[in-house]
Design a protein around this motif. Structure first.
Motif, PDB file in Angstrom:
ATOM      1  N   GLN A   8       0.834  -1.197   0.000  1.00  0.00           N
ATOM      2  CA  GLN A   8       0.000   0.000   0.000  1.00  0.00           C
ATOM      3  C   GLN A   8       0.870   1.249   0.000  1.00  0.00           C
ATOM      4  O   GLN A   8       0.559   2.229  -0.674  1.00  0.00           O
ATOM      5  N   LEU A  12       0.729   4.165  -2.858  1.00  0.00           N
ATOM      6  CA  LEU A  12       0.484   5.558  -2.495  1.00  0.00           C
ATOM      7  C   LEU A  12       1.647   6.453  -2.910  1.00  0.00           C
ATOM      8  O   LEU A  12       1.449   7.545  -3.443  1.00  0.00           O
ATOM      9  N   THR A  25      -6.636  12.804   3.634  1.00  0.00           N
ATOM     10  CA  THR A  25      -6.963  11.394   3.882  1.00  0.00           C
ATOM     11  C   THR A  25      -7.940  10.851   2.845  1.00  0.00           C
ATOM     12  O   THR A  25      -7.814   9.699   2.421  1.00  0.00           O
ATOM     13  N   GLN A  26      -8.887  11.650   2.408  1.00  0.00           N
ATOM     14  CA  GLN A  26      -9.859  11.174   1.421  1.00  0.00           C
ATOM     15  C   GLN A  26      -9.189  10.846   0.094  1.00  0.00           C
ATOM     16  O   GLN A  26      -9.455   9.805  -0.509  1.00  0.00           O
ATOM     17  N   ARG A  27      -8.300  11.701  -0.360  1.00  0.00           N
ATOM     18  CA  ARG A  27      -7.607  11.432  -1.623  1.00  0.00           C
ATOM     19  C   ARG A  27      -6.709  10.206  -1.480  1.00  0.00           C
ATOM     20  O   ARG A  27      -6.590   9.404  -2.413  1.00  0.00           O
ATOM     21  N   THR A  28      -6.102  10.040  -0.328  1.00  0.00           N
ATOM     22  CA  THR A  28      -5.252   8.885  -0.071  1.00  0.00           C
ATOM     23  C   THR A  28      -6.060   7.592  -0.122  1.00  0.00           C
ATOM     24  O   THR A  28      -5.682   6.629  -0.794  1.00  0.00           O
ATOM     25  N   VAL A  29      -7.176   7.573   0.580  1.00  0.00           N
ATOM     26  CA  VAL A  29      -8.039   6.383   0.601  1.00  0.00           C
ATOM     27  C   VAL A  29      -8.545   6.077  -0.805  1.00  0.00           C
ATOM     28  O   VAL A  29      -8.569   4.922  -1.232  1.00  0.00           O
ATOM     29  N   THR A  30      -8.920   7.108  -1.544  1.00  0.00           N
ATOM     30  CA  THR A  30      -9.400   6.919  -2.914  1.00  0.00           C
ATOM     31  C   THR A  30      -8.322   6.309  -3.798  1.00  0.00           C
ATOM     32  O   THR A  30      -8.587   5.385  -4.569  1.00  0.00           O
ATOM     33  N   LEU A  32      -5.748   4.442  -2.921  1.00  0.00           N
ATOM     34  CA  LEU A  32      -5.517   3.042  -2.539  1.00  0.00           C
ATOM     35  C   LEU A  32      -6.680   2.157  -2.972  1.00  0.00           C
ATOM     36  O   LEU A  32      -6.476   1.046  -3.473  1.00  0.00           O
ATOM     37  N   ARG A  33      -7.902   2.643  -2.815  1.00  0.00           N
ATOM     38  CA  ARG A  33      -9.075   1.864  -3.214  1.00  0.00           C
ATOM     39  C   ARG A  33      -9.077   1.643  -4.715  1.00  0.00           C
ATOM     40  O   ARG A  33      -9.303   0.531  -5.199  1.00  0.00           O
TER      41      ARG A  33
END
Length: 65
Positions: A8, A12, A25-30, A32-33
């Motif tokens: 991961q 990233l 955090t939202q852009r990071t999670v997006t 990775l998803r």
């Protein structure tokens, strides 16, 4: 290193380097998803990777049976 072997952190790191800009955090999670989803779709044969050095895919000509 193949796509399946990327951690991961590596996914990233590559996304941040390639896209630049501001990261929260939202852009990071997006990121990775989306990377996980693309990998899954490729494993299922729905899409094929067209550039080994980038996460660039196209729809497979036909879905495997």
């Amino acid at each position: 290193m193949t796509r399946a072997q990327l951690t991961q952190w590596q996914v990233l790191f590559k996304a941040v380097r390639a896209l630049g800009g501001t990261w929260d955090t939202q852009r990071t999670v997006t990121a990775l998803r989306d990377a996980a989803l693309l990998h899954f779709l490729a494993q299922e044969g729905l899409i094929v990777r067209i550039d080994p050095s980038r996460a660039t895919y196209r729809v497979a000509k036909r879905r495997p049976s």
